[in-house]
Write a protein that holds these residues in place. Structure first.
Motif, PDB file in Angstrom:
ATOM      1  N   ALA A   1       4.609   4.879  14.012  1.00 55.33           N
ATOM      2  CA  ALA A   1       5.739   5.489  14.723  1.00 55.33           C
ATOM      3  C   ALA A   1       7.031   5.212  13.959  1.00 55.33           C
ATOM      4  O   ALA A   1       7.873   4.393  14.349  1.00 55.33           O
ATOM      5  CB  ALA A   1       5.818   4.947  16.152  1.00 55.33           C
ATOM      6  N   VAL A   2       7.197   5.909  12.888  1.00 53.40           N
ATOM      7  CA  VAL A   2       8.304   5.701  11.968  1.00 53.40           C
ATOM      8  C   VAL A   2       9.638   6.071  12.612  1.00 53.40           C
ATOM      9  O   VAL A   2       9.721   7.028  13.392  1.00 53.40           O
ATOM     10  CB  VAL A   2       8.076   6.520  10.678  1.00 53.40           C
ATOM     11  CG1 VAL A   2       8.007   8.016  10.980  1.00 53.40           C
ATOM     12  CG2 VAL A   2       9.115   6.222   9.617  1.00 53.40           C
ATOM     13  N   ASN A   3      10.675   5.323  12.298  1.00 56.08           N
ATOM     14  CA  ASN A   3      12.013   5.682  12.772  1.00 56.08           C
ATOM     15  C   ASN A   3      12.471   6.961  12.083  1.00 56.08           C
ATOM     16  O   ASN A   3      12.273   7.121  10.870  1.00 56.08           O
ATOM     17  CB  ASN A   3      13.010   4.562  12.475  1.00 56.08           C
ATOM     18  CG  ASN A   3      12.787   3.346  13.340  1.00 56.08           C
ATOM     19  OD1 ASN A   3      12.314   3.445  14.473  1.00 56.08           O
ATOM     20  ND2 ASN A   3      13.126   2.171  12.817  1.00 56.08           N
ATOM     21  N   PRO A   4      13.081   7.898  12.824  1.00 56.67           N
ATOM     22  CA  PRO A   4      13.561   9.132  12.185  1.00 56.67           C
ATOM     23  C   PRO A   4      14.484   8.827  11.011  1.00 56.67           C
ATOM     24  O   PRO A   4      15.357   7.948  11.087  1.00 56.67           O
ATOM     25  CB  PRO A   4      14.332   9.824  13.322  1.00 56.67           C
ATOM     26  CG  PRO A   4      13.682   9.334  14.569  1.00 56.67           C
ATOM     27  CD  PRO A   4      13.315   7.905  14.278  1.00 56.67           C
ATOM     28  N   GLY A   5      14.250   9.522   9.913  1.00 56.63           N
ATOM     29  CA  GLY A   5      15.089   9.366   8.730  1.00 56.63           C
ATOM     30  C   GLY A   5      14.591   8.358   7.717  1.00 56.63           C
ATOM     31  O   GLY A   5      15.233   8.158   6.686  1.00 56.63           O
ATOM     32  N   THR A   6      13.426   7.734   7.990  1.00 55.12           N
ATOM     33  CA  THR A   6      12.955   6.672   7.081  1.00 55.12           C
ATOM     34  C   THR A   6      11.601   7.007   6.453  1.00 55.12           C
ATOM     35  O   THR A   6      10.866   6.115   6.027  1.00 55.12           O
ATOM     36  CB  THR A   6      12.871   5.323   7.818  1.00 55.12           C
ATOM     37  OG1 THR A   6      11.890   5.403   8.862  1.00 55.12           O
ATOM     38  CG2 THR A   6      14.215   4.947   8.420  1.00 55.12           C
ATOM     39  N   ASN A   7      11.262   8.276   6.391  1.00 53.70           N
ATOM     40  CA  ASN A   7       9.967   8.683   5.824  1.00 53.70           C
ATOM     41  C   ASN A   7       9.754   8.155   4.411  1.00 53.70           C
ATOM     42  O   ASN A   7       8.653   7.712   4.050  1.00 53.70           O
ATOM     43  CB  ASN A   7       9.859  10.207   5.797  1.00 53.70           C
ATOM     44  CG  ASN A   7       9.606  10.810   7.166  1.00 53.70           C
ATOM     45  OD1 ASN A   7       9.159  10.127   8.075  1.00 53.70           O
ATOM     46  ND2 ASN A   7       9.903  12.085   7.310  1.00 53.70           N
ATOM     47  N   VAL A   8      10.789   8.251   3.584  1.00 51.54           N
ATOM     48  CA  VAL A   8      10.643   7.869   2.181  1.00 51.54           C
ATOM     49  C   VAL A   8      10.340   6.382   2.063  1.00 51.54           C
ATOM     50  O   VAL A   8       9.480   5.964   1.273  1.00 51.54           O
ATOM     51  CB  VAL A   8      11.900   8.261   1.377  1.00 51.54           C
ATOM     52  CG1 VAL A   8      11.836   7.693  -0.043  1.00 51.54           C
ATOM     53  CG2 VAL A   8      12.043   9.786   1.336  1.00 51.54           C
TER      54      VAL A   8
ATOM     55  N   VAL B   1       8.707  16.176   7.851  1.00 55.83           N
ATOM     56  CA  VAL B   1       8.865  15.637   6.501  1.00 55.83           C
ATOM     57  C   VAL B   1      10.006  16.329   5.774  1.00 55.83           C
ATOM     58  O   VAL B   1      10.830  15.689   5.117  1.00 55.83           O
ATOM     59  CB  VAL B   1       7.552  15.789   5.697  1.00 55.83           C
ATOM     60  CG1 VAL B   1       7.782  15.532   4.205  1.00 55.83           C
ATOM     61  CG2 VAL B   1       6.496  14.838   6.233  1.00 55.83           C
ATOM     62  N   THR B   2      10.067  17.647   5.889  1.00 58.48           N
ATOM     63  CA  THR B   2      11.001  18.413   5.056  1.00 58.48           C
ATOM     64  C   THR B   2      12.415  18.481   5.608  1.00 58.48           C
ATOM     65  O   THR B   2      13.369  18.535   4.823  1.00 58.48           O
ATOM     66  CB  THR B   2      10.472  19.843   4.863  1.00 58.48           C
ATOM     67  OG1 THR B   2      10.296  20.461   6.152  1.00 58.48           O
ATOM     68  CG2 THR B   2       9.141  19.838   4.129  1.00 58.48           C
ATOM     69  N   GLU B   3      12.567  18.492   6.923  1.00 55.86           N
ATOM     70  CA  GLU B   3      13.895  18.696   7.508  1.00 55.86           C
ATOM     71  C   GLU B   3      14.661  17.375   7.623  1.00 55.86           C
ATOM     72  O   GLU B   3      14.991  16.896   8.703  1.00 55.86           O
ATOM     73  CB  GLU B   3      13.760  19.387   8.871  1.00 55.86           C
ATOM     74  CG  GLU B   3      13.294  20.830   8.715  1.00 55.86           C
ATOM     75  CD  GLU B   3      13.125  21.573  10.026  1.00 55.86           C
ATOM     76  OE1 GLU B   3      13.043  22.804   9.985  1.00 55.86           O
ATOM     77  OE2 GLU B   3      13.076  20.919  11.092  1.00 55.86           O
ATOM     78  N   HIS B   4      14.913  16.802   6.463  1.00 58.39           N
ATOM     79  CA  HIS B   4      15.629  15.536   6.338  1.00 58.39           C
ATOM     80  C   HIS B   4      16.542  15.601   5.117  1.00 58.39           C
ATOM     81  O   HIS B   4      16.341  16.419   4.218  1.00 58.39           O
ATOM     82  CB  HIS B   4      14.650  14.367   6.152  1.00 58.39           C
ATOM     83  CG  HIS B   4      13.886  14.001   7.380  1.00 58.39           C
ATOM     84  ND1 HIS B   4      14.336  13.089   8.300  1.00 58.39           N
ATOM     85  CD2 HIS B   4      12.691  14.437   7.848  1.00 58.39           C
ATOM     86  CE1 HIS B   4      13.456  12.960   9.272  1.00 58.39           C
ATOM     87  NE2 HIS B   4      12.442  13.776   9.017  1.00 58.39           N
ATOM     88  N   SER B   5      17.483  14.697   5.056  1.00 58.72           N
ATOM     89  CA  SER B   5      18.347  14.644   3.878  1.00 58.72           C
ATOM     90  C   SER B   5      17.567  14.235   2.637  1.00 58.72           C
ATOM     91  O   SER B   5      17.989  14.485   1.512  1.00 58.72           O
ATOM     92  CB  SER B   5      19.506  13.663   4.109  1.00 58.72           C
ATOM     93  OG  SER B   5      19.012  12.358   4.368  1.00 58.72           O
ATOM     94  N   GLN B   6      16.404  13.615   2.844  1.00 54.90           N
ATOM     95  CA  GLN B   6      15.508  13.291   1.729  1.00 54.90           C
ATOM     96  C   GLN B   6      14.173  14.029   1.853  1.00 54.90           C
ATOM     97  O   GLN B   6      13.120  13.515   1.487  1.00 54.90           O
ATOM     98  CB  GLN B   6      15.263  11.779   1.670  1.00 54.90           C
ATOM     99  CG  GLN B   6      16.417  11.004   1.045  1.00 54.90           C
ATOM    100  CD  GLN B   6      15.972   9.643   0.564  1.00 54.90           C
ATOM    101  OE1 GLN B   6      15.712   8.740   1.353  1.00 54.90           O
ATOM    102  NE2 GLN B   6      15.853   9.495  -0.751  1.00 54.90           N
ATOM    103  N   GLY B   7      14.224  15.266   2.318  1.00 52.19           N
ATOM    104  CA  GLY B   7      13.005  16.042   2.481  1.00 52.19           C
ATOM    105  C   GLY B   7      12.264  16.250   1.177  1.00 52.19           C
ATOM    106  O   GLY B   7      11.041  16.057   1.095  1.00 52.19           O
ATOM    107  N   SER B   8      12.982  16.623   0.124  1.00 53.17           N
ATOM    108  CA  SER B   8      12.329  16.836  -1.174  1.00 53.17           C
ATOM    109  C   SER B   8      11.757  15.533  -1.716  1.00 53.17           C
ATOM    110  O   SER B   8      10.672  15.508  -2.315  1.00 53.17           O
ATOM    111  CB  SER B   8      13.325  17.424  -2.176  1.00 53.17           C
ATOM    112  OG  SER B   8      13.700  18.737  -1.799  1.00 53.17           O
ATOM    113  N   THR B   9      12.467  14.442  -1.509  1.00 52.87           N
ATOM    114  CA  THR B   9      11.982  13.133  -1.961  1.00 52.87           C
ATOM    115  C   THR B   9      10.692  12.762  -1.239  1.00 52.87           C
ATOM    116  O   THR B   9       9.747  12.247  -1.851  1.00 52.87           O
ATOM    117  CB  THR B   9      13.043  12.058  -1.710  1.00 52.87           C
ATOM    118  OG1 THR B   9      14.303  12.500  -2.199  1.00 52.87           O
ATOM    119  CG2 THR B   9      12.672  10.747  -2.388  1.00 52.87           C
TER     120      THR B   9
END
Length: 949
Positions: A455-462, A541-549
């Motif tokens: 359950a990852v915090n939003p914005g911390t996928n990378v 995954v994609t709709e983030h400021s680091q989506g491409s990353t």
């Protein structure tokens, strides 16, 4: 004997995959079939029809109806042919007098408890029970209705799309088995025993109150009129059918549109559909009524300002008016002052023409598509690492997966037919890792539990992806042979130095990601140790400021573990809209021509210039956010918007509204007066997918035919409208049919060089690349080598989003979709699907609700740095404390009023999934909602006052 069975028809039981062959005799004929084949199917393939009621080859054999009994020499009794497997040397007889007599006796028992109302039954002429009774020669029933029976049972009409009439049920269990085996919902059961047995939804609930998801699998499976579409009850049996492709999500289901006159009365999932294999969801199966909804606008309209009533005009006048205004804008403000947005709901041929119009007619590259706001990071990330901007596998590949990661996606809601495939594989024993801040259905669902929910915090996928990779390297679980053979040595060495740093360990990153280090380590080991590990990801995954990353991080994981280039593995983006893959493939980005070739490449440009007889601008054009920013500052003045509702779908709604209000000319091509069209000066009425020819490309790169089912209500298909506008601007678009447009695409695009309408007719559908090297298409990408040659590991530095919580905005809002609605809801809100989802709600965890004194259904004001709106509360443990969640299917909700214009560093994909907000009890709508309601009423009044020229 005439051969009734042809490939694609129902053989009664599923095919056997065995390579061992068995020879037997059926009615004196020698038959050779794979070991594990049922006698019923063997007979069917030999041209011998064995009667059946409970059997169908889309379900496992069950053997309950006993109509399919046969005789086998040397064996006692009369076994069911559906559950009896072939064996070497068997001598089977299907048509003896004893068998015929017993079959008629069985059928008599069925008919003795079945209404004899065939002449008035809605499925008269399309009923397996009726047909089988005729085949068996049943002419009378010795048993009357005087005893106990089921003839007076009440109908269940709770579902808006189908009726359940238990008086006609023969308890064959096909509906129950379809719900279990095909859909995987387990909403139906057989309640009671013996004579008291009956089909029940849930615990004797009405269908609408049960866990039924209205996929229609039970309706398709029913051999009687027990489960019947309401459209069939109301309008009768269809007269003819046309095969086409669904226009909802990126699964791309094939359907048979069943038509009576010029009206579609049923959409039946195509058994041979490669993407869906005869299955469907509530949207594709039932929600097609929007195509004939009263809100459809079918005549062109123009007006000088958005405060004027519309004028209904001819096509010629509308197109000349639009062209004149665009020319005037360019004359006064320069060549780059106009642009276009193409639709991912339109066909490949249509979006191809829009980008061609921009480049040849406008003379610039100001063309973009909705993929900008959803999967543009997929294109960038996969192109950088693997060399191609698309997913690696077919959907069927999941059947070979051993460990599956679902990250930032909710397949059972947003891609339900693939979700059913996935659940089937999980029931067979595959392991599941869910990476999502929300507890999606796949975490806990009937007969399925995720092995790990991170359950990852939003914005911390990378940060989380880096931690997974760190563990795999640290434990020595990476596939050294694959990396050495398939990947760039220098790139891997640099990446290895990066990922081996202790700052990426799960123990260090846990505070940021919110994921327990021990749990993350176990999940990483499970994926790395899989025989076949597959990753499926979505907009989370994609709709983030680091989506491409993040996309590059997923590709790194797949290369690290050798999970590419074969069945059951891969990197698989779940595309949101029906043709979002195709709109990208067709050159709808401002920097790329069709086939993902950069506009600055002189050789590529020369190819198109020679074919189009124009000179192309070598400079990339404006992206959607650039267009809106430039509109607000006054340098961008004209927009042609084909089938996209940016006023509802794009982030920071008030900024979008300001941009649209600033345009001198907004041309909207759509089927409804959507939120964007309310700002338009020209409305060009488009066509639904049922009214056009063309192709869609789904998330697995599958090119599928879209075929015209009924006449266009506006008189033109969308490609004809774009071609006519281009010609009014001085171009020469002289196509007579979309097949000619596809021929041009194939001529100019190497990955499509083998695609044609003839090839699609021959194969049904084709996955690109389709060329001389792969004339039948490509199911699995990167088999022997990556498209770019060697795989490219890319360091993925975690950079926290600027959108962070603080004392003023202590909660993180994330958004998503729900099963019964689609995207901005323009289609599904005009169907009975609204019975399930009448409004967007805000999910909030009980802890956060208690802190604020919030109860279910309270009105909540949600405030962000961008704006505020009001939604009703839904207290739910599906979200973790500190996170709130909503959908965006209803325009009055204003979900995107509060999302910010933060975006992906590489592609400008908006950061929909991370918005810092505060939530509080309120008792009135937000100022934006009040203003929007007034504006909407005004625009509807202006539409009602339309002047007919």
């Amino acid at each position: 004997m005439l051969k009734f069975y042809e490939p694609g028809q129902d053989g009664g039981t599923p095919k056997s995959a065995s390579t061992t062959r068995v020879t037997l005799t059926i009615d004196g004929r020698s038959v050779t079939v794979p070991e594990g084949t049922s006698i019923m199917r063997a007979a069917a393939e030999a041209g011998v029809k064995v009667p059946r009621l409970c059997a169908t080859d889309s379900l496992n054999a069950f053997g309950s109806c006993r109509v399919c009994m046969v005789e086998i020499s040397g064996r006692k009794g009369f076994p069911a042919s559906c559950t009896t497997l072939v064996a070497e040397g068997l001598d089977v007889r299907t048509q003896t007098d004893a068998v015929a007599r017993l079959r008629r006796n069985v059928m008599e028992l069925y008919i003795s408890d079945h209404p004899l109302d065939c002449l008035t039954c809605p499925t008269n002429g399309d009923c397996e029970l009726q047909d089988t009774a005729g085949e068996l020669g049943l002419r009378e029933v010795r048993y009357g209705f005087a005893g106990e029976n089921h003839l007076e049972l009440d109908k269940d009409t709770s579902n808006p799309y189908f009726t359940f009439d238990p008086s006609k049920c023969i308890v064959c269990s096909r509906c129950v088995r379809a719900c279990e085996e095909v859909q995987g919902t387990f909403a139906l059961t057989i309640q009671g025993r013996g004579f008291d047995s009956k089909v029940s939804a849930g615990q004797a609930e009405a269908f609408m109150e049960s866990e039924c998801v209205s996929c229609g699998a039970c309706v398709d499976a029913c051999p009687t009129a027990t489960l019947t579409e309401n459209t069939i009850i109301e309008r009768g049996i269809p007269e003819h059918s046309v095969v086409t492709t669904c226009a909802y999500c990126g699964v791309g289901c094939a359907f048979r549109a069943d038509v009576k006159g010029s009206e579609v009365v049923r959409m039946t999932p195509l058994k041979d559909g490669k993407a869906n294999e005869g299955h469907a969801c509530v949207k594709g199966r039932f929600a097609f009524g929007y195509a004939t909804h009263k809100d459809r606008i079918t005549e062109p309209m123009i007006r000088d300002t958005i405060d004027d009533p519309w004028r209904t005009v001819s096509w010629e006048e509308a197109l000349e008016y639009a062209a004149a205004r665009l020319k005037s804008i360019q004359s006064n403000h320069g060549r780059n002052s106009v642009g276009a947005i193409s639709s991912s709901r339109c066909t490949n041929e249509e979006v191809y023409l829009v980008q061609k119009l921009v480049r040849a007619g406008f003379g610039n590259n100001n063309i973009d598509t909705c993929a900008r706001v959803c999967h543009s990071p997929t294109g960038y990330g996969l192109k950088t690492t693997l060399g191609e901007s698309a997913g690696t596998q077919s959907f069927a590949s999941v059947a070979q997966a051993d460990v599956i990661i679902v990250m930032g996606a909710n397949p059972t809601e947003a891609h339900p037919v693939f979700g059913s495939r996935l659940k089937r594989r999980l029931r067979e024993g595959a392991k599941l890792i869910v990476i999502d801040p929300r507890t999606i259905e796949l975490v806990h669902t009937p007969h399925i539990n995720a092995d790990y929910h991170l359950a990852v915090n939003p914005g911390t996928n990378v940060a989380l992806l880096n931690a997974l990779a760190y563990v795999i390297v640290d434990e020595g679980l990476h596939d050294k042979h694959f990396i050495a053979q398939r990947c760039d040595d220098d790139a891997f060495s640099q990446w290895l130095d990066f990922i081996s740093q202790s700052r990426h360990s799960p123990e260090v990153t846990a505070e940021v990601t919110g994921v327990d280090a021990k749990t993350l380590r176990s999940a990483a080991k499970l994926y790395a140790s899989a025989g076949n590990g597959a990753v499926y990801y979505g907009l989370g995954v994609t709709e983030h400021s680091q989506g491409s990353t993040a996309v590059m991080g997923i590709a790194n994981l797949a290369m690290l573990t050798g999970n590419l280039g074969r069945e059951g593995v891969g990197v698989n983006p779940l595309r949101g809209q029906n043709n979002v893959q195709g709109s990208c493939d067709m050159g709808s980005f401002p920097h790329e021509l069709p086939g993902y070739r950069h506009i600055s490449d002189p050789q590529v440009r020369a190819l198109f210039e020679a074919d189009w007889q124009v000179t192309l601008d070598p400079e990339p054009g404006l992206r959607i956010p650039n267009m809106f920013d430039s509109a607000v500052d006054g340098s961008f003045k004209g927009l042609y918007c084909q089938g996209e509702d940016v006023a509802q779908s794009d982030p920071n709604t008030q900024h979008i509204e300001a941009a649209l209000s600033s345009l001198d000319c907004l041309i909207v091509q759509d089927i409804f007066l959507n939120e964007t069209a309310k700002y338009a000066h020209v409305f060009l009425p488009g066509s639904s997918f049922l009214e056009k020819n063309g192709t869609f490309i789904n998330a697995e790169r599958r090119i599928s035919p879209v075929r015209k089912v009924m006449p266009s209500r506006s008189g033109k298909e969308d490609w004809e409208i774009t071609a006519a506008l281009a010609n009014a601007l001085g171009c020469e678009f002289d196509y007579t049919h979309p097949r000619e447009i596809m021929a041009e695409i194939a001529r100019l695009t190497p990955t499509f060089s083998g695609v044609s309408y003839d090839a699609l007719d021959a194969h049904g559908s084709i996955q690109w690349p389709c060329n001389d090297d792969a004339p039948a298409g490509t199911q699995t990408m990167h088999v022997d080598e990556f498209v770019r040659g060697k795989g490219n590991f890319v360091p993925t530095e975690f950079i926290p989003t600027d959108e962070r919580v603080n004392r003023r905005f202590p909660l993180l809002l994330t958004t998503g979709r729900i099963l019964t609605q689609y995207n901005v809801g323009a289609q599904t809100r005009r169907t009975e699907n609204s019975a399930w989802h009448e409004e967007d709600l805000l999910e909030i965890h009980p802890v956060d609700a208690e802190d604020r004194g919030i109860k279910d259904d309270d009105w909540l004001g949600i405030t962000s740095r961008a704006g505020n709106t009001v939604l009703r509360a839904r207290i739910s443990e599906r979200v973790k404390p500190g996170v709130v969640y909503t959908t965006f299917h209803h325009p009055e909700s204003g979900a995107n009023v509060i999302t910010t214009d933060n975006s992906d560093w590489a592609t400008n994909c908006p950061e929909y999934k991370v918005t810092a907000v505060q939530v509080a009890l309120v008792n009135e709508p937000s100022a934006w909602q009040a203003r929007q309601k007034k504006f909407n009423h005004r625009q509807q009044d202006l539409l009602a006052q339309a002047i007919v020229d």
